[in-house]
Write an enzyme that holds these catalytic residues in place. Structure first.
Site, short mmCIF file in Angstrom:
data_model
loop_
_atom_site.label_atom_id
_atom_site.label_comp_id
_atom_site.label_asym_id
_atom_site.label_seq_id
_atom_site.Cartn_x
_atom_site.Cartn_y
_atom_site.Cartn_z
N CYS A 130 0.81 -1.21 0.00
CA CYS A 130 0.00 0.00 0.00
C CYS A 130 0.85 1.27 0.00
CB CYS A 130 -0.91 -0.01 1.23
SG CYS A 130 -1.87 1.50 1.42
N TYR A 268 -4.93 5.16 -9.50
CA TYR A 268 -6.07 4.30 -9.14
C TYR A 268 -7.28 4.64 -10.00
CZ TYR A 268 -3.67 2.24 -5.17
OH TYR A 268 -2.80 1.52 -4.39
#
Length: 415
Positions: A130, A268
Protein backbone atom coordinates in the site's frame (compact mmCIF):
# COMPACT_ATOMS: atom_id res chain seq x y z
CA UNK A 1 -27.60 -9.30 -15.54
CA UNK A 2 -27.18 -11.76 -18.36
CA UNK A 3 -25.68 -15.05 -17.33
CA UNK A 4 -25.13 -18.55 -18.60
CA UNK A 5 -23.91 -21.69 -16.85
CA UNK A 6 -22.31 -24.63 -18.62
CA UNK A 7 -23.01 -27.71 -16.48
CA UNK A 8 -20.66 -30.64 -16.92
CA UNK A 9 -20.66 -33.88 -14.91
CA UNK A 10 -17.00 -34.32 -13.87
CA UNK A 11 -17.18 -38.11 -13.67
CA UNK A 12 -19.50 -39.19 -16.49
CA UNK A 13 -20.15 -37.73 -19.89
CA UNK A 14 -23.23 -39.08 -21.72
CA UNK A 15 -23.41 -38.90 -25.49
CA UNK A 16 -24.98 -40.73 -28.41
CA UNK A 17 -23.07 -43.29 -30.48
CA UNK A 18 -24.58 -44.81 -33.60
CA UNK A 19 -23.07 -48.25 -34.00
CA UNK A 20 -22.97 -49.67 -37.51
CA UNK A 21 -23.09 -53.44 -38.00
CA UNK A 22 -22.15 -54.46 -41.51
CA UNK A 23 -23.67 -57.90 -40.99
CA UNK A 24 -26.96 -56.74 -39.60
CA UNK A 25 -29.79 -54.37 -40.33
CA UNK A 26 -30.50 -53.65 -36.71
CA UNK A 27 -31.29 -50.11 -35.71
CA UNK A 28 -28.62 -47.89 -34.18
CA UNK A 29 -28.46 -48.26 -30.45
CA UNK A 30 -28.05 -45.58 -27.81
CA UNK A 31 -25.28 -46.40 -25.42
CA UNK A 32 -23.88 -44.71 -22.35
CA UNK A 33 -20.10 -44.46 -22.57
CA UNK A 34 -17.82 -43.78 -19.66
CA UNK A 35 -15.17 -41.33 -20.86
CA UNK A 36 -12.09 -40.89 -18.75
CA UNK A 37 -11.05 -37.26 -18.55
CA UNK A 38 -7.53 -38.41 -19.38
CA UNK A 39 -8.56 -40.09 -22.65
CA UNK A 40 -8.82 -38.42 -26.02
CA UNK A 41 -11.21 -39.44 -28.79
CA UNK A 42 -8.45 -41.71 -30.08
CA UNK A 43 -8.28 -43.37 -26.61
CA UNK A 44 -4.68 -42.28 -26.11
CA UNK A 45 -3.48 -41.82 -22.55
CA UNK A 46 -2.95 -38.17 -21.58
CA UNK A 47 -0.25 -37.00 -19.14
CA UNK A 48 -1.11 -37.71 -15.49
CA UNK A 49 -1.66 -33.99 -14.75
CA UNK A 50 -4.00 -33.42 -17.70
CA UNK A 51 -6.69 -31.01 -16.66
CA UNK A 52 -10.28 -32.24 -16.69
CA UNK A 53 -11.57 -29.11 -18.36
CA UNK A 54 -8.93 -29.37 -21.09
CA UNK A 55 -9.96 -32.94 -21.86
CA UNK A 56 -13.64 -32.05 -22.03
CA UNK A 57 -13.10 -29.06 -24.32
CA UNK A 58 -10.98 -31.17 -26.68
CA UNK A 59 -13.73 -33.76 -26.71
CA UNK A 60 -16.38 -31.18 -27.55
CA UNK A 61 -14.65 -29.14 -30.25
CA UNK A 62 -11.12 -30.45 -30.72
CA UNK A 63 -8.33 -27.93 -31.22
CA UNK A 64 -10.54 -25.13 -32.55
CA UNK A 65 -11.95 -22.31 -30.47
CA UNK A 66 -15.28 -22.84 -28.71
CA UNK A 67 -18.41 -21.89 -30.66
CA UNK A 68 -18.96 -18.14 -31.09
CA UNK A 69 -22.16 -18.25 -29.04
CA UNK A 70 -20.32 -19.77 -26.08
CA UNK A 71 -17.53 -17.19 -26.29
CA UNK A 72 -20.07 -14.39 -26.45
CA UNK A 73 -22.01 -15.78 -23.49
CA UNK A 74 -18.92 -16.24 -21.35
CA UNK A 75 -17.71 -12.75 -22.21
CA UNK A 76 -21.03 -11.19 -21.28
CA UNK A 77 -21.11 -13.16 -18.05
CA UNK A 78 -17.54 -12.23 -17.13
CA UNK A 79 -18.14 -8.51 -17.86
CA UNK A 80 -21.18 -8.54 -15.59
CA UNK A 81 -19.29 -10.31 -12.80
CA UNK A 82 -16.31 -7.96 -13.28
CA UNK A 83 -18.53 -4.89 -12.85
CA UNK A 84 -20.04 -6.41 -9.73
CA UNK A 85 -16.62 -7.12 -8.21
CA UNK A 86 -15.29 -3.69 -9.17
CA UNK A 87 -18.20 -1.95 -7.47
CA UNK A 88 -17.19 -3.68 -4.25
CA UNK A 89 -13.46 -3.15 -4.75
CA UNK A 90 -13.56 0.39 -6.11
CA UNK A 91 -16.74 2.47 -5.70
CA UNK A 92 -17.43 4.68 -8.70
CA UNK A 93 -19.67 7.57 -9.69
CA UNK A 94 -22.29 7.29 -12.48
CA UNK A 95 -19.63 8.00 -15.12
CA UNK A 96 -17.58 4.98 -14.01
CA UNK A 97 -14.88 7.10 -12.37
CA UNK A 98 -13.31 5.74 -9.19
CA UNK A 99 -14.18 7.67 -6.02
CA UNK A 100 -11.97 6.92 -3.03
CA UNK A 101 -13.96 6.58 0.21
CA UNK A 102 -13.19 9.13 2.93
CA UNK A 103 -11.22 7.91 5.94
CA UNK A 104 -13.46 7.28 8.94
CA UNK A 105 -10.98 8.04 11.74
CA UNK A 106 -9.27 11.42 11.48
CA UNK A 107 -6.68 12.81 13.88
CA UNK A 108 -7.59 15.73 16.12
CA UNK A 109 -4.29 17.47 16.72
CA UNK A 110 -5.83 19.78 19.31
CA UNK A 111 -6.81 16.85 21.49
CA UNK A 112 -5.00 16.24 24.78
CA UNK A 113 -4.72 12.65 23.54
CA UNK A 114 -1.50 13.55 21.70
CA UNK A 115 0.15 15.49 24.49
CA UNK A 116 0.09 12.47 26.83
CA UNK A 117 1.62 9.99 24.39
CA UNK A 118 4.80 8.19 25.39
CA UNK A 119 6.83 5.47 23.67
CA UNK A 120 4.89 2.23 23.28
CA UNK A 121 1.39 3.70 23.66
CA UNK A 122 0.83 3.85 19.89
CA UNK A 123 1.03 0.98 17.42
CA UNK A 124 1.11 1.31 13.63
CA UNK A 125 -0.64 -1.20 11.37
CA UNK A 126 0.50 -1.20 7.74
CA UNK A 127 0.81 -3.39 4.64
CA UNK A 128 3.83 -3.25 2.36
CA UNK A 129 2.03 -3.07 -1.04
CA UNK A 130 0.00 0.00 0.00
CA UNK A 131 1.49 3.39 -1.02
CA UNK A 132 -0.56 5.19 1.65
CA UNK A 133 0.90 2.96 4.35
CA UNK A 134 4.37 3.24 2.83
CA UNK A 135 4.47 7.00 3.42
CA UNK A 136 3.93 6.45 7.16
CA UNK A 137 6.82 3.95 7.25
CA UNK A 138 9.15 6.46 5.60
CA UNK A 139 8.33 9.35 7.93
CA UNK A 140 8.49 7.01 10.94
CA UNK A 141 12.01 6.00 9.85
CA UNK A 142 13.27 9.50 9.02
CA UNK A 143 12.01 10.83 12.34
CA UNK A 144 13.64 7.97 14.26
CA UNK A 145 10.36 6.68 15.71
CA UNK A 146 10.93 2.97 15.06
CA UNK A 147 11.28 1.97 18.70
CA UNK A 148 8.76 4.49 20.01
CA UNK A 149 6.02 3.39 17.58
CA UNK A 150 6.17 -0.38 16.88
CA UNK A 151 4.60 -1.75 13.72
CA UNK A 152 2.61 -4.84 12.72
CA UNK A 153 2.63 -5.65 9.02
CA UNK A 154 -0.36 -7.35 7.42
CA UNK A 155 -0.35 -9.58 4.35
CA UNK A 156 -2.99 -9.40 1.61
CA UNK A 157 -5.48 -12.27 1.75
CA UNK A 158 -6.90 -13.90 -1.38
CA UNK A 159 -10.23 -12.19 -0.68
CA UNK A 160 -8.60 -8.74 -0.58
CA UNK A 161 -8.59 -8.42 3.21
CA UNK A 162 -5.51 -7.74 5.33
CA UNK A 163 -4.36 -10.74 7.37
CA UNK A 164 -1.70 -11.41 9.98
CA UNK A 165 0.24 -14.63 9.58
CA UNK A 166 3.66 -15.86 10.54
CA UNK A 167 6.35 -15.52 7.90
CA UNK A 168 8.73 -18.45 7.59
CA UNK A 169 11.65 -16.44 6.23
CA UNK A 170 11.73 -14.06 9.19
CA UNK A 171 15.35 -12.92 9.45
CA UNK A 172 14.89 -10.47 12.29
CA UNK A 173 13.82 -7.66 9.97
CA UNK A 174 10.79 -5.86 11.39
CA UNK A 175 9.65 -4.74 7.95
CA UNK A 176 8.26 -8.05 6.74
CA UNK A 177 4.68 -9.34 7.20
CA UNK A 178 4.00 -11.15 10.44
CA UNK A 179 1.62 -11.53 13.36
CA UNK A 180 -0.37 -8.87 15.17
CA UNK A 181 1.97 -8.22 18.09
CA UNK A 182 -0.47 -6.09 20.11
CA UNK A 183 -3.98 -7.52 19.87
CA UNK A 184 -3.21 -11.00 18.56
CA UNK A 185 -5.91 -10.71 15.89
CA UNK A 186 -5.98 -12.80 12.73
CA UNK A 187 -6.94 -9.95 10.43
CA UNK A 188 -7.31 -6.17 10.40
CA UNK A 189 -11.10 -6.31 10.51
CA UNK A 190 -10.96 -7.99 13.92
CA UNK A 191 -8.86 -5.13 15.26
CA UNK A 192 -11.27 -2.49 13.97
CA UNK A 193 -14.10 -4.35 15.67
CA UNK A 194 -12.34 -3.88 19.00
CA UNK A 195 -13.21 -0.21 18.68
CA UNK A 196 -15.56 1.00 21.41
CA UNK A 197 -19.10 0.58 20.20
CA UNK A 198 -17.89 -1.77 17.47
CA UNK A 199 -17.13 -0.99 13.86
CA UNK A 200 -18.12 -2.77 10.66
CA UNK A 201 -16.89 -0.36 7.98
CA UNK A 202 -13.87 -0.50 5.69
CA UNK A 203 -10.77 -1.85 7.43
CA UNK A 204 -7.88 0.00 5.82
CA UNK A 205 -4.17 0.60 6.31
CA UNK A 206 -2.38 2.54 7.55
CA UNK A 207 -4.02 2.59 10.95
CA UNK A 208 -2.68 4.05 14.17
CA UNK A 209 -3.88 2.20 17.26
CA UNK A 210 -4.02 3.59 20.80
CA UNK A 211 -2.75 0.70 22.92
CA UNK A 212 -3.93 2.09 26.26
CA UNK A 213 -7.42 3.13 25.17
CA UNK A 214 -7.78 0.16 22.81
CA UNK A 215 -9.22 2.24 19.99
CA UNK A 216 -8.40 3.46 16.51
CA UNK A 217 -6.68 6.81 16.78
CA UNK A 218 -6.42 7.51 13.03
CA UNK A 219 -6.59 5.76 9.65
CA UNK A 220 -5.90 8.75 7.39
CA UNK A 221 -2.35 8.48 6.07
CA UNK A 222 -1.65 12.20 5.76
CA UNK A 223 -2.82 12.86 9.32
CA UNK A 224 -0.47 10.13 10.51
CA UNK A 225 2.60 11.49 8.73
CA UNK A 226 1.87 14.99 10.02
CA UNK A 227 1.64 13.56 13.51
CA UNK A 228 4.90 11.62 13.08
CA UNK A 229 6.64 14.70 11.69
CA UNK A 230 5.97 17.10 14.55
CA UNK A 231 3.53 15.63 17.05
CA UNK A 232 6.19 14.03 19.25
CA UNK A 233 9.02 16.55 18.95
CA UNK A 234 10.71 16.98 22.29
CA UNK A 235 9.23 13.72 23.57
CA UNK A 236 10.58 11.07 21.21
CA UNK A 237 12.33 10.76 17.86
CA UNK A 238 14.43 13.22 15.85
CA UNK A 239 13.26 16.78 16.56
CA UNK A 240 15.93 18.29 14.28
CA UNK A 241 14.19 17.16 11.08
CA UNK A 242 11.06 19.01 9.98
CA UNK A 243 9.39 17.77 6.79
CA UNK A 244 6.74 20.47 6.99
CA UNK A 245 8.40 23.76 8.01
CA UNK A 246 5.93 26.55 8.89
CA UNK A 247 7.41 28.78 6.18
CA UNK A 248 6.58 26.16 3.54
CA UNK A 249 3.08 25.14 4.67
CA UNK A 250 1.46 27.04 1.81
CA UNK A 251 3.71 25.49 -0.85
CA UNK A 252 3.23 22.01 0.56
CA UNK A 253 -0.56 22.37 0.53
CA UNK A 254 -0.47 23.63 -3.07
CA UNK A 255 1.57 20.63 -4.21
CA UNK A 256 -0.68 18.24 -2.31
CA UNK A 257 -3.72 19.65 -4.10
CA UNK A 258 -2.05 18.66 -7.38
CA UNK A 259 -0.35 15.40 -6.43
CA UNK A 260 -3.15 13.68 -4.54
CA UNK A 261 -6.00 13.79 -7.10
CA UNK A 262 -3.92 13.52 -10.28
CA UNK A 263 -1.02 11.26 -9.31
CA UNK A 264 -1.50 9.44 -5.97
CA UNK A 265 -5.17 8.78 -6.63
CA UNK A 266 -4.78 9.34 -10.37
CA UNK A 267 -3.15 5.96 -10.98
CA UNK A 268 -6.07 4.30 -9.14
CA UNK A 269 -8.55 6.30 -11.21
CA UNK A 270 -6.89 4.75 -14.28
CA UNK A 271 -6.77 1.21 -12.94
CA UNK A 272 -10.23 1.21 -11.36
CA UNK A 273 -12.04 3.08 -14.14
CA UNK A 274 -15.25 1.29 -15.10
CA UNK A 275 -15.83 3.09 -18.39
CA UNK A 276 -13.64 4.14 -21.30
CA UNK A 277 -14.55 7.79 -20.75
CA UNK A 278 -13.50 7.68 -17.08
CA UNK A 279 -10.20 6.02 -17.98
CA UNK A 280 -9.40 8.51 -20.77
CA UNK A 281 -9.95 11.48 -18.45
CA UNK A 282 -7.85 9.96 -15.66
CA UNK A 283 -4.93 8.87 -17.84
CA UNK A 284 -4.70 12.23 -19.60
CA UNK A 285 -4.71 14.11 -16.29
CA UNK A 286 -2.10 11.75 -14.86
CA UNK A 287 0.40 12.13 -17.68
CA UNK A 288 -0.09 15.86 -18.16
CA UNK A 289 0.73 16.20 -14.46
CA UNK A 290 3.79 13.95 -14.75
CA UNK A 291 4.97 16.08 -17.70
CA UNK A 292 4.62 19.21 -15.57
CA UNK A 293 6.41 17.63 -12.61
CA UNK A 294 9.26 16.45 -14.82
CA UNK A 295 9.74 20.00 -16.10
CA UNK A 296 9.59 21.48 -12.61
CA UNK A 297 12.13 19.01 -11.23
CA UNK A 298 14.54 19.92 -13.99
CA UNK A 299 15.36 23.09 -12.04
CA UNK A 300 14.36 22.14 -8.49
CA UNK A 301 15.85 19.29 -6.46
CA UNK A 302 12.62 18.71 -4.52
CA UNK A 303 9.08 19.96 -5.01
CA UNK A 304 9.53 22.93 -2.68
CA UNK A 305 13.13 23.68 -3.59
CA UNK A 306 16.13 22.46 -1.62
CA UNK A 307 14.26 20.89 1.30
CA UNK A 308 12.61 17.47 1.38
CA UNK A 309 8.99 17.78 2.55
CA UNK A 310 5.95 15.60 3.21
CA UNK A 311 4.82 16.30 -0.37
CA UNK A 312 7.96 14.62 -1.69
CA UNK A 313 7.31 11.57 0.49
CA UNK A 314 3.76 11.32 -0.84
CA UNK A 315 4.88 11.60 -4.46
CA UNK A 316 7.73 9.13 -3.99
CA UNK A 317 5.56 6.21 -2.86
CA UNK A 318 3.56 6.44 -6.10
CA UNK A 319 6.60 6.93 -8.33
CA UNK A 320 8.49 3.95 -6.89
CA UNK A 321 5.52 1.72 -7.81
CA UNK A 322 4.93 3.23 -11.22
CA UNK A 323 6.99 1.06 -13.57
CA UNK A 324 6.64 -2.30 -11.78
CA UNK A 325 2.92 -1.93 -11.04
CA UNK A 326 0.87 1.02 -12.28
CA UNK A 327 2.29 1.12 -15.81
CA UNK A 328 1.12 -2.46 -16.32
CA UNK A 329 -1.82 -3.50 -14.18
CA UNK A 330 -3.40 -0.01 -13.92
CA UNK A 331 -2.93 0.71 -17.66
CA UNK A 332 -0.81 3.82 -17.07
CA UNK A 333 0.91 3.06 -20.34
CA UNK A 334 1.63 6.36 -22.10
CA UNK A 335 5.16 6.39 -20.69
CA UNK A 336 7.29 4.58 -18.16
CA UNK A 337 8.77 6.62 -15.34
CA UNK A 338 12.17 5.69 -16.76
CA UNK A 339 11.29 7.90 -19.75
CA UNK A 340 11.07 10.95 -17.47
CA UNK A 341 14.74 11.72 -16.68
CA UNK A 342 14.08 14.31 -13.99
CA UNK A 343 11.31 12.36 -12.27
CA UNK A 344 13.32 9.15 -12.32
CA UNK A 345 16.41 10.88 -10.97
CA UNK A 346 14.28 12.56 -8.29
CA UNK A 347 12.88 9.16 -7.26
CA UNK A 348 16.41 7.70 -7.02
CA UNK A 349 17.49 10.73 -4.99
CA UNK A 350 14.82 10.03 -2.34
CA UNK A 351 15.36 6.27 -2.51
CA UNK A 352 19.03 6.79 -1.60
CA UNK A 353 18.25 8.83 1.52
CA UNK A 354 19.33 6.67 4.50
CA UNK A 355 16.57 4.34 5.72
CA UNK A 356 14.24 4.90 2.75
CA UNK A 357 15.36 1.94 0.62
CA UNK A 358 14.74 -0.40 3.57
CA UNK A 359 11.04 0.50 3.46
CA UNK A 360 10.71 -0.57 -0.21
CA UNK A 361 9.88 -4.27 -0.59
CA UNK A 362 9.30 -4.71 -4.32
CA UNK A 363 8.44 -8.40 -4.07
CA UNK A 364 5.65 -7.67 -1.60
CA UNK A 365 4.52 -4.68 -3.67
CA UNK A 366 4.18 -6.70 -6.86
CA UNK A 367 2.50 -9.64 -5.14
CA UNK A 368 0.05 -7.27 -3.48
CA UNK A 369 -1.21 -6.09 -6.85
CA UNK A 370 -0.73 -8.89 -9.38
CA UNK A 371 -1.64 -11.83 -7.15
CA UNK A 372 -4.46 -10.21 -5.17
CA UNK A 373 -6.36 -7.81 -7.46
CA UNK A 374 -8.27 -10.63 -9.13
CA UNK A 375 -10.64 -8.41 -11.19
CA UNK A 376 -7.62 -6.73 -12.82
CA UNK A 377 -5.40 -9.81 -13.17
CA UNK A 378 -7.49 -13.02 -13.05
CA UNK A 379 -4.54 -15.28 -13.85
CA UNK A 380 -2.58 -14.04 -10.85
CA UNK A 381 0.66 -14.13 -12.87
CA UNK A 382 3.29 -11.70 -11.62
CA UNK A 383 5.39 -10.21 -14.44
CA UNK A 384 9.14 -9.90 -14.27
CA UNK A 385 10.54 -6.97 -12.34
CA UNK A 386 11.63 -4.16 -14.70
CA UNK A 387 15.42 -3.88 -14.69
CA UNK A 388 15.16 -0.17 -13.85
CA UNK A 389 13.55 -1.06 -10.51
CA UNK A 390 16.33 -3.30 -9.24
CA UNK A 391 18.38 -2.09 -6.28
CA UNK A 392 21.49 -1.62 -8.43
CA UNK A 393 19.64 0.63 -10.88
CA UNK A 394 17.95 2.69 -8.17
CA UNK A 395 21.30 3.14 -6.42
CA UNK A 396 23.03 4.70 -9.41
CA UNK A 397 24.18 8.32 -8.97
CA UNK A 398 21.37 10.81 -9.58
CA UNK A 399 23.56 13.94 -9.70
CA UNK A 400 20.75 16.08 -8.36
CA UNK A 401 23.00 17.71 -5.78
CA UNK A 402 23.85 20.25 -8.47
CA UNK A 403 20.33 21.67 -8.08
CA UNK A 404 20.98 22.49 -4.41
CA UNK A 405 23.34 24.92 -2.73
CA UNK A 406 23.87 22.32 0.02
CA UNK A 407 23.80 18.53 0.25
CA UNK A 408 20.35 17.94 1.68
CA UNK A 409 21.13 14.35 2.61
CA UNK A 410 22.79 15.87 5.67
CA UNK A 411 19.49 17.46 6.65
CA UNK A 412 17.49 14.25 6.46
CA UNK A 413 20.10 11.81 7.75
CA UNK A 414 19.02 9.86 10.80
CA UNK A 415 21.82 8.04 12.60
Amino acid sequence: MASSTLLLNPTLLHFQIKKRNTNSTTKPRTRTCHVSPRMSLQQQQQPPNSDLLTSITRLLWGKSLPPQLLISTVRTTWNSIWLLMMKQLAPSDPSGSYTRPISKFRANFNSSQFSRQKPGTLHLYIALPCPWAHRTLIVRALKGLEEAIPVSIASPGIDGSWEFRETRDNRGDDLIPGLDSVNGCKNLKEIYRLQRGGYDGRSTVPMLWDVERKEVMCNESYDIIELFNSGFDGVMGNSNLDLSPPSMKGQIEEWNRVIYPKVNNGVYRCGFAQSQEAYDIAVNELFSTLDMLNDHLGTSRYLCGEVLTLSDVCLFTTLVRFDPVYNVIFKCTKKKLLEYPNLHGYMRDIYQIPKVAATCNFGAIMDGYYKILFPLNPGGIRPAMPSGCEYEALSKPHNRESLSSVDNHIQVHVS
